[in-house]
Scaffold this active site. Structure first.
Site, mmCIF file in Angstrom:
data_model
loop_
_atom_site.group_PDB
_atom_site.id
_atom_site.type_symbol
_atom_site.label_atom_id
_atom_site.label_comp_id
_atom_site.label_asym_id
_atom_site.label_seq_id
_atom_site.Cartn_x
_atom_site.Cartn_y
_atom_site.Cartn_z
ATOM 1 N N SER A 1 0.843 -1.189 0.000
ATOM 2 C CA SER A 1 0.000 0.000 0.000
ATOM 3 C C SER A 1 0.879 1.240 0.000
ATOM 4 O O SER A 1 2.010 1.213 0.494
ATOM 5 C CB SER A 1 -0.891 0.016 1.250
ATOM 6 O OG SER A 1 -1.526 1.273 1.412
ATOM 7 N N TYR B 1 -0.772 -0.191 10.694
ATOM 8 C CA TYR B 1 -1.022 -0.626 9.318
ATOM 9 C C TYR B 1 0.074 -0.097 8.401
ATOM 10 O O TYR B 1 0.626 -0.834 7.575
ATOM 11 C CB TYR B 1 -2.393 -0.130 8.854
ATOM 12 C CG TYR B 1 -2.698 -0.459 7.413
ATOM 13 C CD1 TYR B 1 -3.012 -1.760 7.029
ATOM 14 C CD2 TYR B 1 -2.671 0.529 6.423
ATOM 15 C CE1 TYR B 1 -3.289 -2.068 5.699
ATOM 16 C CE2 TYR B 1 -2.952 0.224 5.094
ATOM 17 C CZ TYR B 1 -3.262 -1.076 4.743
ATOM 18 O OH TYR B 1 -3.526 -1.379 3.433
#
Length: 279
Positions: free
Chosen positions: A146, A160
């Site tokens: 990501s 995250y």
């Protein structure tokens, strides 16, 4: 199309979104596809989409399993080997921004462990467990990361972001090791994609659409002016899995974000308007 004819592919997190789109694209290109996730109903929906494009139902393998559990990982791998006899490609797509109502440095250590378990540790374990099969087939690994990995900060979700950053570095390290044994490893880093990713965080569907549309309309969020589609990322994953088309790409994290990661504070503002205010 038979681009991946005879190739056995495992795609984790393939019950929806990017994983589902990737499974469909591999199936269209002749691959033998193992789809997996925890939700049997959603996996069945993915299977139905695959059956519309495959020549034979025998080329689809469905495994309901928990990827963060060692037994679940073994179940996925052994099921694919039993059905197709080998593993040629591993797509580590499963991931989540695990939430518990806390943000920033208030996030708990328990949340840290859960976040790293699905976004990083599960990938490490799947790579270790499939390594011998991939070396035998001279295969490919594509990890789904990501743009949250940085260098821009994502202060609300530090675990995250850190897990994805760890995944990028792990991709580079493993790529350097496994290429010596004929296995290519790369990753993709999506930006804002119109999936149910936020739904898994508890965001209602209508609110998800509003958020994505807001991002797309803001110059400082998505310069391309549109959110990405799961199919956009699937195309990139399949490209990186195709040795004929991407054989010289090794250990890279390819960003696909409509220009989001290019934005600087200056670019996010209309400097002509600012200068007019100063006159």
């Amino acid at each position: 199309m038979t681009r991946f004819a005879g190739k056995s592919v495992i795609i984790t997190g393939s019950s929806s979104g990017i994983g589902r789109a990737t499974a469909v694209l591999f199936a269209k290109n002749g691959a033998q596809v193992t789809i997996t996730g925890r939700n049997a109903e959603k996996l069945e929906a993915t299977k139905k989409k695959l059956l519309k494009v495959v020549k034979t139902p025998d080329s689809v393998n469905v495994v309901v399993a928990n990827l963060t559990d060692a037994q679940g990982q073994d179940q996925i791998i052994q099921s694919a080997v039993k059905k197709f006899g080998k593993i040629d490609i591993l797509i580590n797509n499963a991931g989540a921004n695990v939430v518990d109502g806390t943000v920033n440095t208030d996030q708990s250590i328990d949340l840290y462990h859960k976040t790293f378990q699905i976004n990083f540790q599960a990938v490490v374990e799947m790579v270790k467990k499939t390594k011998k099969y991939l070396i035998e087939s001279k295969g490919e690994i594509v990890n789904v990361s990501s743009i949250a990995a940085g260098p821009q900060a994502v202060s609300m979700s530090p675990y995250y972001a850190a897990a994805k950053a760890a995944l990028n570095q792990y991709t580079r390290c493993v790529a350097l090791d496994l290429i010596k044994q004929g296995v290519r490893v790369n990753s993709v880093s999506p930006g804002i994609i119109a999936t149910n990713f936020m739904g898994a965080m508890g965001v209602p569907e209508q609110a998800q659409k509003k958020i994505v549309n807001l991002f797309a309309s803001e110059k400082g969020c998505i310069p391309a002016g549109v959110p990405g589609k799961p199919e956009d990322i699937a195309e990139l994953i399949v490209f990186l899995s195709d040795r004929k088309r991407s054989f010289y790409i090794v250990g890279q994290s390819i960003v696909a974000d409509g220009g989001t990661s290019l934005i600087s504070p200056m670019e996010s503002q209309n400097l002509e308007d600012v200068m007019e205010l100063g006159t």
